[in-house]
Scaffold this motif. Structure first.
Motif, PDB file in Angstrom:
ATOM      1  N   SER A  77       0.807  -1.225   0.000  1.00 23.60           N
ATOM      2  CA  SER A  77       0.000   0.000   0.000  1.00 23.60           C
ATOM      3  C   SER A  77       0.841   1.276   0.000  1.00 23.60           C
ATOM      4  O   SER A  77       0.292   2.369  -0.055  1.00 23.60           O
ATOM      5  N   THR A  78       2.178   1.150   0.060  1.00 19.31           N
ATOM      6  CA  THR A  78       3.032   2.339   0.101  1.00 19.31           C
ATOM      7  C   THR A  78       3.576   2.639  -1.292  1.00 19.31           C
ATOM      8  O   THR A  78       4.261   1.791  -1.879  1.00 19.31           O
ATOM      9  N   ASN A  79       3.264   3.842  -1.804  1.00 19.07           N
ATOM     10  CA  ASN A  79       3.802   4.208  -3.120  1.00 19.07           C
ATOM     11  C   ASN A  79       5.273   4.591  -2.984  1.00 19.07           C
ATOM     12  O   ASN A  79       5.602   5.575  -2.315  1.00 19.07           O
ATOM     13  N   PHE A  91       9.823  -1.240   3.393  1.00 21.48           N
ATOM     14  CA  PHE A  91       8.811  -0.347   3.966  1.00 21.48           C
ATOM     15  C   PHE A  91       7.538  -1.038   4.395  1.00 21.48           C
ATOM     16  O   PHE A  91       6.680  -0.432   5.021  1.00 21.48           O
ATOM     17  N   GLU A  92       7.406  -2.287   4.032  1.00 25.90           N
ATOM     18  CA  GLU A  92       6.231  -3.035   4.503  1.00 25.90           C
ATOM     19  C   GLU A  92       6.440  -4.535   4.296  1.00 25.90           C
ATOM     20  O   GLU A  92       7.253  -4.956   3.490  1.00 25.90           O
TER      21      GLU A  92
END
Ligand code: OOG
Ligand code: MG
Length: 256
Positions: free
Chosen positions: A165-167, A248-249
């Protein structure tokens, strides 16, 4: 067996989660051109049944993946809305034969790209989103064994995908310093970096545009593009807990 027969066989294999013999084992003259025609036939059938095209995938864009399945040429396939998976729901084995997971960088464009002469600068300009993701594969062939034309006809083993979900588009110049790993039931089984994909996953988008140009088709904006597995894929079974760990995820899901 003609083209329609193979389309029907692959369709039924996917629907019933029942593996078939590779086409090349029955027809030694089966080639890449015929294979993409069969893939096109499967796509038409999917669209006719109300499935929506959600995007595209490149496959065999890293040496790790090429060695994994012993096929040494990049290939492309299509993705459907129905293949999009959510971490909360997890991965069902019910309609799959022998699923595998592999980490991939996912790209979205803000403008269509078309033509055989596309270059990396044009792709970089057109990119709106870069996500951490992973693909779920499921070959429709016995023993997960096939040659190049077989896997192309089988829509490059496409079965599902998870998108983070992180661009990460602002971080695109740092992508190659990322490390990704796949853990199954807590054990780290594969590690790699996006650099493994043609030295830069955006180059896989260049290749995708070129491969679709052969069919006079564009890569459409606002569709997901899977750029290809970074590591060898990990086989999955009912009961497995999977974590695809990115900087990041983490994409985490259970297999049921
Ligand atoms: C073939 C599909 C390859 C990738 O990312 O390299 C692929 C397979 O391994 O079943 O999706
Ligand atoms: Mg893949």
């Amino acid at each position: 067996m003609n083209e329609q027969d193979w389309i029907e066989k692959l369709w039924q294999a996917r629907l019933g989660a029942k593996a078939i013999e590779p086409i090349t084992s029955v027809d030694p003259d089966f080639d890449l051109k015929k294979a993409y025609a069969i893939q096109e036939g499967l796509l038409s059938r999917d669209l006719k049944q109300g499935n929506k095209l959600s995007g595209y995938k490149m496959g065999l864009t890293s040496l790790a993946k090429q060695r994994d399945v012993n096929v040494f040429e990049p290939i492309r396939g299509y993705l459907l809305d129905s293949m999009k998976l959510s971490q909360a729901d997890g991965l069902s084995t019910k309609h799959r034969i022998h699923p595998r997971v592999e980490p991939e960088i996912v790209v979205v464009l803000k403008e269509d790209l078309k033509g055989p002469n596309v270059n990396l600068a044009q792709v970089e300009k057109a990119v709106s989103h870069i996500f951490a993701g992973c693909e779920i594969l499921d070959s429709r062939y016995h023993g997960y064994k096939f040659a190049l034309p077989d896997v192309v006809a089988d829509n490059t083993s496409a079965s599902g995908y998870f998108v983070g979900s992180t661009n990460l588009v602002e971080k695109h110049s740092e992508l190659n310093s990322f490390k990704v790993s796949i853990k199954k039931n807590g054990e780290e089984l594969q590690t790699g970096s996006p650099e493994a994909v043609l030295g830069n996953p955006l180059k896989a988008v260049v290749e995708l545009v070129k491969l679709l140009a052969v069919f006079d088709k564009p890569v459409l904006a606002n569709k997901v593009i899977l750029t290809g597995g970074i590591t060898a894929a990990v086989p999955l079974e009912k009961g497995d807990q999977v974590e695809v760990v990115w900087p990041f995820e983490t994409l985490a899901f259970s297999v049921f």
